[in-house]
Design a protein around this motif. Structure first.
Motif, PDB file in Angstrom:
ATOM      1  N   PHE A  54       8.061  56.241  48.864  1.00  0.00           N
ATOM      2  CA  PHE A  54       8.849  55.322  48.040  1.00  0.00           C
ATOM      3  C   PHE A  54       8.020  54.051  47.956  1.00  0.00           C
TER       4      PHE A  54
ATOM      5  N   LEU B 298       9.495  50.534  48.258  1.00  0.00           N
ATOM      6  CA  LEU B 298      10.205  50.160  49.490  1.00  0.00           C
ATOM      7  C   LEU B 298       9.158  49.850  50.553  1.00  0.00           C
ATOM      8  N   THR B 299       9.558  49.064  51.547  1.00  0.00           N
ATOM      9  CA  THR B 299       8.583  48.740  52.589  1.00  0.00           C
ATOM     10  C   THR B 299       8.374  49.960  53.473  1.00  0.00           C
TER      11      THR B 299
ATOM     12  N   LEU C 134       8.822  50.201  56.605  1.00  0.00           N
ATOM     13  CA  LEU C 134       9.987  50.397  57.475  1.00  0.00           C
ATOM     14  C   LEU C 134      11.128  51.072  56.711  1.00  0.00           C
ATOM     15  N   GLU C 135      11.373  50.603  55.500  1.00  0.00           N
ATOM     16  CA  GLU C 135      12.478  51.185  54.722  1.00  0.00           C
ATOM     17  C   GLU C 135      12.241  52.668  54.452  1.00  0.00           C
TER      18      GLU C 135
ATOM     19  N   LEU D  18      13.490  54.410  57.280  1.00  0.00           N
ATOM     20  CA  LEU D  18      14.950  54.339  57.397  1.00  0.00           C
ATOM     21  C   LEU D  18      15.626  55.306  56.428  1.00  0.00           C
ATOM     22  N   VAL D  19      15.029  55.449  55.234  1.00  0.00           N
ATOM     23  CA  VAL D  19      15.609  56.395  54.273  1.00  0.00           C
ATOM     24  C   VAL D  19      15.596  57.803  54.873  1.00  0.00           C
ATOM     25  N   ALA D  20      14.558  58.089  55.664  1.00  0.00           N
ATOM     26  CA  ALA D  20      14.465  59.425  56.273  1.00  0.00           C
ATOM     27  C   ALA D  20      15.602  59.666  57.257  1.00  0.00           C
TER      28      ALA D  20
ATOM     29  N   ALA E 177       4.546  46.936  58.808  1.00  0.00           N
ATOM     30  CA  ALA E 177       5.902  47.477  58.623  1.00  0.00           C
ATOM     31  C   ALA E 177       6.629  46.857  57.437  1.00  0.00           C
ATOM     32  N   ASP E 178       6.362  45.596  57.148  1.00  0.00           N
ATOM     33  CA  ASP E 178       7.136  44.924  56.102  1.00  0.00           C
ATOM     34  C   ASP E 178       6.398  44.854  54.771  1.00  0.00           C
TER      35      ASP E 178
ATOM     36  N   PRO F  77       4.994  46.716  51.246  1.00  0.00           N
ATOM     37  CA  PRO F  77       5.390  47.876  50.445  1.00  0.00           C
ATOM     38  C   PRO F  77       4.497  49.081  50.738  1.00  0.00           C
TER      39      PRO F  77
END
Lengths: 337, 458
Positions: free
Chosen positions: A105, A108-109, A111-112, A115-117, A163-164, A166
């Motif tokens: 993605f 998205l960052t 980290l995100e 998180l989506v996973a 981590a932050d 994209p």
């Protein structure tokens, strides 16, 4: 501890008589293979051998024409993958995958992405959004837990510092690693990697080997991978399966496969002169490759090999005719039309 | 166009003059038939041609002078500024107080707005500014924030959003008429009904992507409108439904009765109180929309929407049910559309299919795109500029002095609208706020540049 249950000794994935046809094209025909629990199984083969098709059947992106795909989870649950939707396979059967051309993605960052996973776990923790919307602490704890888990994986793939940022901003090798980490964040029991080393330099693919071995050792996840990079396949896999034209031509440890003459023939081909030297004489209508296969597979005596090769050639022509009508006929049809 | 930097000032003027003459000739050629002549009907119904050379000369003069000014002054100035900027050392100054607290300042301004207007114009004069200006903008802010969930977050292009607005408005109008239920009961009902229609629309169109999805949603918007026109037994067709019950403040009515708001608080009777009440009502609804959107973005579902916009196949590979995820996006967006619709009905006291034409959908979508897809603040600013701008046009009486008494600025609003869109899209291709703010962070929250985010299926 107790003796291993039957579920634990059973192969995690068993593919039986899998066929996948796209119209007249047979991408995979009557393929059977097994992936053992806790092992790294590699599927190799020349381009167009049907490796990715097998993957797409396992992960539910294609519905196989025929065959049975059984996944046995460590708790003994058995899932018939050919009957499940792709996202249910990830959710219930715990199969995660990566893609040949990285599918992150990108907006998205990092980290995100991780998180989506963990969507399904977080979804349950947030009471399917309703409780989370009210700001209940259960969800906040689960969200913190998810971030910690993501941090753990970021440490493993050495991307904590980014981590932050994209995901689309990462260099290619890091994107590949992140995709593997993202798949691992969905807690899979079987991780399917579609050419994870494609486009990596030697140092990066060595790192990838280490990462995959770590995943296997630390999480006990079984890994199924498609790969062209032999340095990856031969070094880390416990088991190698070779496909050609949608069928299995070899199956065994890396050592056995490496010395299998059919594999060598499939990969390298055999030069006409070599064949001629080998046989001593050539007959018309015999394909050099078939001759090589027959020679290497058989006991080596000349005339028998040629006979065998002729048989193979005839069979192949027969198959070709079945699938593609004669060019003359089509030409005539075209003329009349 | 690119001028050598070593060129002397005199040369700049000469070349500017040359360019200006060229532009003037070009515009003369272009406009001589378009503006220079006008066909009209005379008293005997004959077609006559009427030359308008005065206007033609004015337009050509504006183009010539404008081109000269741009070439001679604006471009060198921009060039100099660019060079100066390049020469400056790269230092990221912390954003100013205004920038950091922009959202809070805007909310505070919105809260005190009616009070300021009343002090400035008195209760009677405030009507126009609170109703036509404040409420109108806030309705669109709310609608655009609702559509933002579908288009900005989930990346599903919806050209029929006004359908849900209509469902909300008619739900309130009809149900309050039939059952006499109050606004506060029917507000959630309208939201739920609109969300249901969102799901009904969502089911068949989920398999579609991009242009196909847009066309089907467009058709859906038209179907709802045509049903409203033709189902006359229920909706009274094009006559619309009038005398819709007004909203109350905890049962206190805004009328001249003894138990009305004015009597209760010993205030002089005025219709301004109801308008101010409506203003705060829609402000509250809009802020609720924003709050829910902000919260949802930090929920797994909001993240799944954004992931869906980025890559649907990857979503499925991670065990996300893309069908329900899309449906929730449609339903949530539609629900806020329904809220806005029932508010619209209560504010107008009258609904008819005329209010729910495609142009409304297009306006709302334009606000979302102009503001920057996904950005609440950008969208609010865009709604303020677009809707407020149109309202302001009505106030520009001095333009009549320039263009003559027949000039009605409102009629040119679509032209100005379009021009403004082009200018903004050239200047900021991803809207006022192109970057997205991440929903979670490990070290610090860094905005994600628009070059990485995707527009989704849209």
């Amino acid at each position: 501890m107790a003796a291993p249950s039957p579920a634990m000794t059973a192969p995690i994935l068993s593919v039986e008589h899998l066929s996948m046809k796209f119209g007249g094209l047979v991408a995979v025909s009557d393929l059977s293979l097994e992936a053992k629990r806790g092992e790294i199984t590699a599927i190799i083969g020349p381009n167009g051998a049907g490796k990715t098709t097998v993957f797409n059947c396992i992960t539910g992106f294609y519905k196989p024409t025929e065959g049975m795909l059984t996944l046995t989870r460590s708790n003994g649950e058995r899932h018939l993958l050919e009957r499940m939707h792709d996202f249910v396979i990830t959710r219930k059967a715990k199969v995660a995958r990566t893609f040949q051309n990285v599918r992150l993605f990108s907006g998205l960052t990092v980290l995100e992405n991780l998180l989506v996973a963990q969507h399904n776990v977080l979804m349950a923790a947030s009471g399917y959004t309703f409780l989370g919307l009210l700001g209940l602490p259960t969800y906040r704890r689960a969200a913190d837990g998810a971030i910690e888990k993501a941090r753990g994986w970021l440490e493993k793939i050495d991307l904590v510092a980014r981590a932050d940022d994209p995901a689309g901003d990462l260099p290619y090798g890091a994107q590949r690693r992140l995709e593997i980490a993202r798949a691992m964040c969905s807690d899979p029991e079987l991780l399917c990697l579609d050419e994870p080393a494609a486009g990596l330099n030697p140092r990066e693919s060595a790192e990838l080997n280490q990462l995959l071995l770590d995943i296997k050792a630390e999480t006990g996840t079984s890994i199924l991978l498609i790969e062209h990079d032999m340095s990856v396949v031969m070094e880390i896999s416990d088991h190698v399966i070779v496909l050609e034209y949608g069928t299995k031509i070899s199956d065994g440890t890396p050592e056995t496969v490496r010395n299998d003459p059919r594999v060598i023939a499939a990969y390298l081909g055999v030069e006409d002169e070599e064949v001629a030297d080998l046989i001593g004489e050539t007959k018309p209508g015999v394909d050099a490759g078939d001759l090589a296969v027959a020679t290497l597979a058989g006991d080596g005596s000349g005339p028998e090999a040629i006979e065998a090769a002729q048989k193979i050639s005839e069979e192949r022509e027969h198959i070709a005719e079945e699938h593609h009508p004669h060019p003359h006929e089509t030409g005539k049809d075209g003329g009349e039309a | 166009m690119t001028q050598p930097t070593t060129r002397k000032t005199g040369n700049v003027y000469a070349s500017a003059a040359r360019e200006a003459v060229l532009a003037g000739l070009l515009s003369l050629g272009l406009f001589v038939l378009i503006i220079g002549f006008k066909t009209d009907q005379n008293i005997r119904n004959e077609l006559i041609i009427e030359p308008r050379f005065g206007l033609l000369i004015t337009v050509v003069a504006i183009v010539t002078v404008g081109r000269f000014v741009i070439s001679a002054f604006v471009q060198p100035w921009l060039e100099a500024r660019r060079k100066q900027k390049a020469a400056e050392p790269v230092s990221e100054a912390p954003p100013s107080f205004f920038r950091r607290n922009f959202a809070k300042i805007v909310i505070a301004a919105a809260l005190i707005y009616p009070a300021v207007i009343i002090t400035l114009t008195g209760p009677a004069g405030s009507l126009k500014w609170v109703d036509n200006f404040g409420i109108q903008i806030l309705i669109y802010v709310m609608l655009a924030w609702g559509l933002n969930i579908v288009v900005g977050l989930a990346g599903l292009l919806d050209l029929g959003y006004v359908a849900f607005y209509a469902v909300g408005a008619y739900s309130y109008a009809l149900l309050s008429d039939w059952f006499g239920l109050s606004f506060w009961v029917l507000l959630p009902v309208a939201g739920i009904l609109a969300a249901t229609w969102g799901v009904i629309l969502g089911f068949p169109v989920l398999r579609l992507r991009g242009d196909y999805l847009a066309i089907v949603t467009l058709a859906f918007g038209e179907i709802i409108r045509l049903v409203l026109i033709n189902w006359t037994e229920v909706t009274k067709g094009t006559f619309g439904i009038s005398n819709i019950q007004k909203a109350t403040l905890f049962g206190i009515k805004f009328d001249a009765s003894p138990e009305g708001f004015a009597h209760l608080f010993h205030l002089p009777i005025s219709s301004a109180y109801y308008k101010i009440f409506l203003y705060y009502l829609v402000l509250g609804l809009a802020l609720l929309t924003a709050l829910v959107t902000i919260r949802l973005r930090r929920m797994p579902i909001g993240r799944a929407w954004e992931a869906l916009r980025e890559d649907e196949i990857a979503c499925r590979s991670l065990g996300i049910n893309t069908v329900t995820t899309k449906l929730t996006a449609f339903a949530t967006g539609a629900m806020f559309g329904g809220f806005a619709g029932s508010f619209f009905a209560v504010r107008q006291g009258f609904v008819s299919p005329e209010s729910f034409v495609f142009l409304e959908s297009a306006t709302i979508l334009a606000i979302v795109v102009l503001g920057g897809m996904g950005s609440l603040m950008g969208i609010a600013v865009a709604a303020f500029v677009m809707i407020g701008g149109i309202e302001i046009l009505r106030e520009l009486d001095f333009l009549k002095l320039v263009f003559g008494d027949n000039f009605t600025p409102e009629l040119y609003r679509m032209l100005i609208f379009g021009l403004a869109m082009v200018v903004v899209m050239v200047w900021k291709p991803r809207g006022f706020v192109g970057s997205r703010s991440p929903s979670a962070f490990l070290h610090e929250r860094k905005a994600v540049s628009a070059s990485f985010t995707k527009e989704g299926n849209a």
